[in-house]
Design a protein around this motif. Structure first.
Motif, PDB file in Angstrom:
ATOM      1  N   VAL A 208       3.219   4.818  -3.838  1.00 19.90           N
ATOM      2  CA  VAL A 208       3.343   4.341  -2.448  1.00 19.90           C
ATOM      3  C   VAL A 208       4.514   4.972  -1.724  1.00 19.90           C
ATOM      4  CG1 VAL A 208       2.190   2.149  -2.896  1.00 19.90           C
ATOM      5  CG2 VAL A 208       4.678   2.293  -3.168  1.00 19.90           C
ATOM      6  N   ILE A 209       5.432   5.580  -2.457  1.00 16.25           N
ATOM      7  CA  ILE A 209       6.562   6.252  -1.818  1.00 16.25           C
ATOM      8  C   ILE A 209       6.077   7.402  -0.940  1.00 16.25           C
ATOM      9  CG2 ILE A 209       7.053   8.009  -3.593  1.00 16.25           C
ATOM     10  CD1 ILE A 209       9.658   5.756  -1.855  1.00 16.25           C
ATOM     11  N   HIS A 210       4.845   7.895  -1.203  1.00 18.72           N
ATOM     12  CA  HIS A 210       4.294   8.993  -0.413  1.00 18.72           C
ATOM     13  C   HIS A 210       3.855   8.541   0.973  1.00 18.72           C
ATOM     14  CE1 HIS A 210       3.227  10.598  -4.643  1.00 18.72           C
ATOM     15  NE2 HIS A 210       4.372  11.091  -4.253  1.00 18.72           N
ATOM     16  N   SER A 211       3.951   7.248   1.246  1.00 19.48           N
ATOM     17  CA  SER A 211       3.584   6.747   2.568  1.00 19.48           C
ATOM     18  C   SER A 211       4.616   7.134   3.622  1.00 19.48           C
ATOM     19  CB  SER A 211       3.445   5.218   2.538  1.00 19.48           C
ATOM     20  OG  SER A 211       4.690   4.613   2.197  1.00 19.48           O
ATOM     21  N   ARG A 212       5.739   7.695   3.198  1.00 24.33           N
ATOM     22  CA  ARG A 212       6.786   8.136   4.117  1.00 24.33           C
ATOM     23  C   ARG A 212       6.871   9.660   4.120  1.00 24.33           C
ATOM     24  NH1 ARG A 212       5.886   3.440   4.397  1.00 24.33           N
ATOM     25  NH2 ARG A 212       7.346   1.783   4.964  1.00 24.33           N
ATOM     26  N   ASP A 213       7.313  10.219   5.237  1.00 21.88           N
ATOM     27  CA  ASP A 213       7.429  11.668   5.370  1.00 21.88           C
ATOM     28  C   ASP A 213       8.782  12.117   4.833  1.00 21.88           C
ATOM     29  OD1 ASP A 213       7.298  14.319   6.045  1.00 21.88           O
ATOM     30  OD2 ASP A 213       7.539  14.010   8.208  1.00 21.88           O
ATOM     31  N   TRP A 214       8.756  12.732   3.657  1.00 21.41           N
ATOM     32  CA  TRP A 214       9.999  13.177   3.019  1.00 21.41           C
ATOM     33  C   TRP A 214      10.300  14.644   3.284  1.00 21.41           C
ATOM     34  CZ3 TRP A 214      12.884   9.339   1.319  1.00 21.41           C
ATOM     35  CH2 TRP A 214      12.239   8.143   0.987  1.00 21.41           C
ATOM     36  N   GLY A 215       9.463  15.327   4.057  1.00 23.91           N
ATOM     37  CA  GLY A 215       9.698  16.731   4.351  1.00 23.91           C
ATOM     38  C   GLY A 215       9.198  17.622   3.222  1.00 23.91           C
ATOM     39  N   LEU A 216       9.238  18.920   3.464  1.00 26.86           N
ATOM     40  CA  LEU A 216       8.725  19.886   2.501  1.00 26.86           C
ATOM     41  C   LEU A 216       9.817  20.532   1.651  1.00 26.86           C
ATOM     42  CD1 LEU A 216       6.071  21.650   4.782  1.00 26.86           C
ATOM     43  CD2 LEU A 216       5.683  19.859   3.076  1.00 26.86           C
ATOM     44  N   THR A 217      11.032  20.558   2.152  1.00 20.57           N
ATOM     45  CA  THR A 217      12.118  21.230   1.435  1.00 20.57           C
ATOM     46  C   THR A 217      12.944  20.241   0.623  1.00 20.57           C
ATOM     47  OG1 THR A 217      13.707  21.006   3.253  1.00 20.57           O
ATOM     48  CG2 THR A 217      12.240  22.935   3.287  1.00 20.57           C
ATOM     49  N   ASP A 218      13.564  20.763  -0.447  1.00 25.25           N
ATOM     50  CA  ASP A 218      14.418  19.915  -1.271  1.00 25.25           C
ATOM     51  C   ASP A 218      15.607  19.390  -0.479  1.00 25.25           C
ATOM     52  OD1 ASP A 218      12.771  20.247  -3.395  1.00 25.25           O
ATOM     53  OD2 ASP A 218      14.076  21.591  -4.535  1.00 25.25           O
ATOM     54  N   ALA A 219      16.118  20.217   0.437  1.00 24.57           N
ATOM     55  CA  ALA A 219      17.267  19.798   1.244  1.00 24.57           C
ATOM     56  C   ALA A 219      16.905  18.601   2.120  1.00 24.57           C
ATOM     57  CB  ALA A 219      17.749  20.964   2.102  1.00 24.57           C
ATOM     58  N   LYS A 220      15.713  18.641   2.730  1.00 24.92           N
ATOM     59  CA  LYS A 220      15.275  17.522   3.573  1.00 24.92           C
ATOM     60  C   LYS A 220      15.047  16.276   2.721  1.00 24.92           C
ATOM     61  CE  LYS A 220      13.852  15.585   7.412  1.00 24.92           C
ATOM     62  NZ  LYS A 220      12.640  16.049   8.113  1.00 24.92           N
ATOM     63  N   LYS A 221      14.428  16.454   1.570  1.00 22.64           N
ATOM     64  CA  LYS A 221      14.175  15.314   0.686  1.00 22.64           C
ATOM     65  C   LYS A 221      15.483  14.677   0.243  1.00 22.64           C
ATOM     66  CE  LYS A 221       9.799  17.101  -1.157  1.00 22.64           C
ATOM     67  NZ  LYS A 221       9.122  17.674  -2.351  1.00 22.64           N
ATOM     68  N   ARG A 222      16.457  15.517  -0.114  1.00 22.01           N
ATOM     69  CA  ARG A 222      17.744  14.981  -0.570  1.00 22.01           C
ATOM     70  C   ARG A 222      18.462  14.233   0.551  1.00 22.01           C
ATOM     71  NH1 ARG A 222      20.723  14.937  -4.798  1.00 22.01           N
ATOM     72  NH2 ARG A 222      19.319  16.304  -5.939  1.00 22.01           N
ATOM     73  N   SER A 223      18.355  14.738   1.764  1.00 19.96           N
ATOM     74  CA  SER A 223      19.022  14.064   2.886  1.00 19.96           C
ATOM     75  C   SER A 223      18.392  12.707   3.201  1.00 19.96           C
ATOM     76  CB  SER A 223      18.989  14.958   4.130  1.00 19.96           C
ATOM     77  OG  SER A 223      17.665  15.060   4.633  1.00 19.96           O
ATOM     78  N   LEU A 224      17.102  12.567   2.865  1.00 23.30           N
ATOM     79  CA  LEU A 224      16.389  11.314   3.150  1.00 23.30           C
ATOM     80  C   LEU A 224      16.369  10.355   1.967  1.00 23.30           C
ATOM     81  CD1 LEU A 224      13.296  12.681   5.125  1.00 23.30           C
ATOM     82  CD2 LEU A 224      15.319  11.568   6.061  1.00 23.30           C
ATOM     83  N   LEU A 225      16.805  10.839   0.811  1.00 23.76           N
ATOM     84  CA  LEU A 225      16.721  10.025  -0.396  1.00 23.76           C
ATOM     85  C   LEU A 225      17.527   8.734  -0.286  1.00 23.76           C
ATOM     86  CD1 LEU A 225      15.237  10.290  -3.062  1.00 23.76           C
ATOM     87  CD2 LEU A 225      17.303  11.260  -4.077  1.00 23.76           C
ATOM     88  N   LYS A 226      18.567   8.766   0.533  1.00 24.74           N
ATOM     89  CA  LYS A 226      19.385   7.555   0.700  1.00 24.74           C
ATOM     90  C   LYS A 226      18.573   6.405   1.300  1.00 24.74           C
ATOM     91  CE  LYS A 226      21.294   9.194   5.119  1.00 24.74           C
ATOM     92  NZ  LYS A 226      20.796  10.580   5.029  1.00 24.74           N
ATOM     93  N   TYR A 227      17.533   6.737   2.075  1.00 17.13           N
ATOM     94  CA  TYR A 227      16.698   5.688   2.659  1.00 17.13           C
ATOM     95  C   TYR A 227      15.830   5.033   1.590  1.00 17.13           C
ATOM     96  CZ  TYR A 227      18.176   7.649   7.110  1.00 17.13           C
ATOM     97  OH  TYR A 227      18.934   8.084   8.170  1.00 17.13           O
ATOM     98  N   GLU A 228      15.417   5.817   0.608  1.00 16.27           N
ATOM     99  CA  GLU A 228      14.690   5.234  -0.529  1.00 16.27           C
ATOM    100  C   GLU A 228      15.576   4.250  -1.262  1.00 16.27           C
ATOM    101  OE1 GLU A 228      14.099   4.380  -4.482  1.00 16.27           O
ATOM    102  OE2 GLU A 228      15.386   6.110  -4.080  1.00 16.27           O
ATOM    103  N   ARG A 229      16.849   4.623  -1.436  1.00 17.79           N
ATOM    104  CA  ARG A 229      17.782   3.739  -2.142  1.00 17.79           C
ATOM    105  C   ARG A 229      18.002   2.445  -1.357  1.00 17.79           C
ATOM    106  NH1 ARG A 229      20.859   8.773  -2.632  1.00 17.79           N
ATOM    107  NH2 ARG A 229      20.375   9.754  -4.636  1.00 17.79           N
ATOM    108  N   ILE A 230      18.119   2.563  -0.029  1.00 18.58           N
ATOM    109  CA  ILE A 230      18.280   1.368   0.803  1.00 18.58           C
ATOM    110  C   ILE A 230      17.060   0.470   0.676  1.00 18.58           C
ATOM    111  CG2 ILE A 230      18.446   0.527   3.178  1.00 18.58           C
ATOM    112  CD1 ILE A 230      20.088   3.040   3.832  1.00 18.58           C
ATOM    113  N   ASP A 231      15.875   1.080   0.714  1.00 21.10           N
ATOM    114  CA  ASP A 231      14.625   0.328   0.576  1.00 21.10           C
ATOM    115  C   ASP A 231      14.568  -0.389  -0.762  1.00 21.10           C
ATOM    116  OD1 ASP A 231      11.851  -0.428   1.111  1.00 21.10           O
ATOM    117  OD2 ASP A 231      11.309   1.138  -0.316  1.00 21.10           O
ATOM    118  N   THR A 232      14.884   0.340  -1.842  1.00 19.92           N
ATOM    119  CA  THR A 232      14.815  -0.250  -3.179  1.00 19.92           C
ATOM    120  C   THR A 232      15.851  -1.353  -3.354  1.00 19.92           C
ATOM    121  OG1 THR A 232      13.985   1.827  -4.120  1.00 19.92           O
ATOM    122  CG2 THR A 232      14.941   0.240  -5.646  1.00 19.92           C
ATOM    123  N   PHE A 233      17.092  -1.098  -2.942  1.00 23.92           N
ATOM    124  CA  PHE A 233      18.144  -2.114  -3.089  1.00 23.92           C
ATOM    125  C   PHE A 233      17.823  -3.358  -2.267  1.00 23.92           C
ATOM    126  CE2 PHE A 233      20.861   1.123  -4.978  1.00 23.92           C
ATOM    127  CZ  PHE A 233      21.651   0.382  -5.847  1.00 23.92           C
TER     128      PHE A 233
END
Length: 411
Positions: A208-233
């Motif tokens: 279900v994590i794929h329901s969000r747009d994480w971008g195509l590049t590793d740099a974009k994914k890494r910059s957005l990863l903090k939002y996954e952590r906020i969601d999980t916490f």
């Protein structure tokens, strides 16, 4: 980015973790929490805190696997492991999904019986119907909002119950962080801790994590990863509050009155005369929403597992998708309709989950450690060792609980 824009960004990424939290407060957890609170008061609240922290680590790894690879855990296992290994893991996961459905349908059935005096089989049938209807007829983001709404109702019901029963907060709050356990409470403590990490939730989060747009590049994914952590916490924090509230209410109402409750039905019957009819009504309402919502997320996981291991697209328009939403519920419904003791059904489901759990955790850790697969998102040594210790602890606890169940709790 100003505060308003950042807040909108955070809200846009909230959701996947909350679907996982529903499984964290499913009817199986209710039974363990109620027994823990009624038997040992506030003493086992710290177990909820510890188990939530463990869950955050494991679920974050599952989500990161999905973000880094663009594929779910089921798909990654199918592509990265030999076919015989994949077949074994896939078979055990489907078995775990069946076992999970047992707990969810039993909980929903009991809730409908408490509210509307329906027979168990009828309550289970209504739960299955709602589950299939919500999954097949709703788009994902709308379904996500519905489940989050259900979760909010469950939380509000328990907040209201806390107001009604007036707990001893001076004793309860310190118990959230101060470990207290003895020979009598260790079995229940291990049950609470060992039942938190559920196989289907790990597979579901990676998908279900794929329901969000994480971008195509590793740099974009890494910059957005903090939002996954906020969601999980945030989601796991809400799960902590609800699970803690279950123990606190049981401790205040049952333990204080010297009443030991070992089943959900007993809890409801005993709650009304001790805490009033409103408390019993809220209990039943929360149980219905817990059973229905957790059965929905369980079925979502089942669809991903079945299609992923078979290498088929997860397309709601296909026959495989639609059949997968309810096929694993059939054995559960048959058991309930046959009049099998619900307590025995719940025990059986936990035994199956205990056996399967290593088949989910070990592949997850192996995949997350592979740099060729994960790239810069591969687990660093600290995360890997921490996850390894948590997985080892959960597996040992589940093995112990399996042994204790087989030997009649005399381990």
């Amino acid at each position: 980015m100003n505060i308003r824009e950042r807040s909108r960004k955070i809200l846009a990424f909230l959701g996947p973790g909350f679907l996982i939290t529903v499984g964290f407060i499913d009817p199986g957890n209710w039974a363990t929490n109620i027994e823990g609170g009624s038997s040992f008061g506030y003493n086992l609240l710290w177990v909820i805190t510890l188990s939530t922290l463990m869950l955050v680590v494991i679920q974050s790894m599952a989500a990161k696997l999905g973000i880094a690879t663009g594929k779910s855990l089921a798909c990654n296992i199918r592509e990265c492991f030999p076919k015989p290994v994949t077949a074994v893991i896939g078979t055990t996961v489907v078995g775990a999904c069946v076992a999970t459905d047992v707990a969810e349908l039993v909980g929903g059935a009991i809730g409908f019986r408490l509210l509307f005096a329906l027979p168990l089989w009828a309550g289970a049938l209504v739960t299955v119907f709602l589950e299939v209807f919500l999954i097949v007829s709703q788009r994902y983001h709308r379904l996500e909002r519905i489940i989050m709404g259900f979760l909010g109702i469950i939380a509000l019901c328990y907040v209201a119950e806390l107001v009604i029963v007036k707990p001893d907060w001076k004793t309860a709050l310190p118990s959230l962080i101060l470990p207290r356990v003895d020979g009598k409470s260790i079995y229940i403590a291990m049950g609470i801790l060992g039942a938190v990490v559920m196989p289907h939730n790990i597979f579901l989060h990676s998908n279900v994590i794929h329901s969000r747009d994480w971008g195509l590049t590793d740099a974009k994914k890494r910059s957005l990863l903090k939002y996954e952590r906020i969601d999980t916490f945030s989601a796991m924090g809400l799960g902590l509050l609800v699970n803690a509230a279950m123990i606190i209410v049981a401790a205040r109402v049952f333990h204080t009155g010297g009443i030991v409750v070992t089943s959900i039905e007993d809890a409801s019957r005993t709650l009304a005369p001790l805490a009033g009819p409103l408390a019993a009504f809220l209990f039943a309402v929360a149980l219905v929403f817990s059973g229905v919502s957790s059965s929905v997320t369980s079925s979502m996981a089942e669809v991903n597992v079945i299609t992923g291991f078979l290498g088929q697209p997860e397309d709601p328009k296909t026959l495989l998708y639609r059949v997968s939403t309810f096929i694993t519920a059939i054995p559960s419904f048959v058991l309930i309709a046959a009049g099998v003791n619900t307590y025995k059904i719940l025990i059986l489901s936990q035994v199956i989950l205990s056996i399967q759990l290593p088949f989910t955790l070990i592949p997850l850790l192996i995949l997350c450690r592979r740099r060729r697969l994960m790239g810069q998102f591969a687990s660093n040594p600290v995360e890997f060792i921490l996850a390894l210790l948590i997985s080892a602890l959960v597996i040992v606890l589940n093995v112990y609980l399996l042994y204790a169940t087989i030997t009649g709790g005399n381990a």
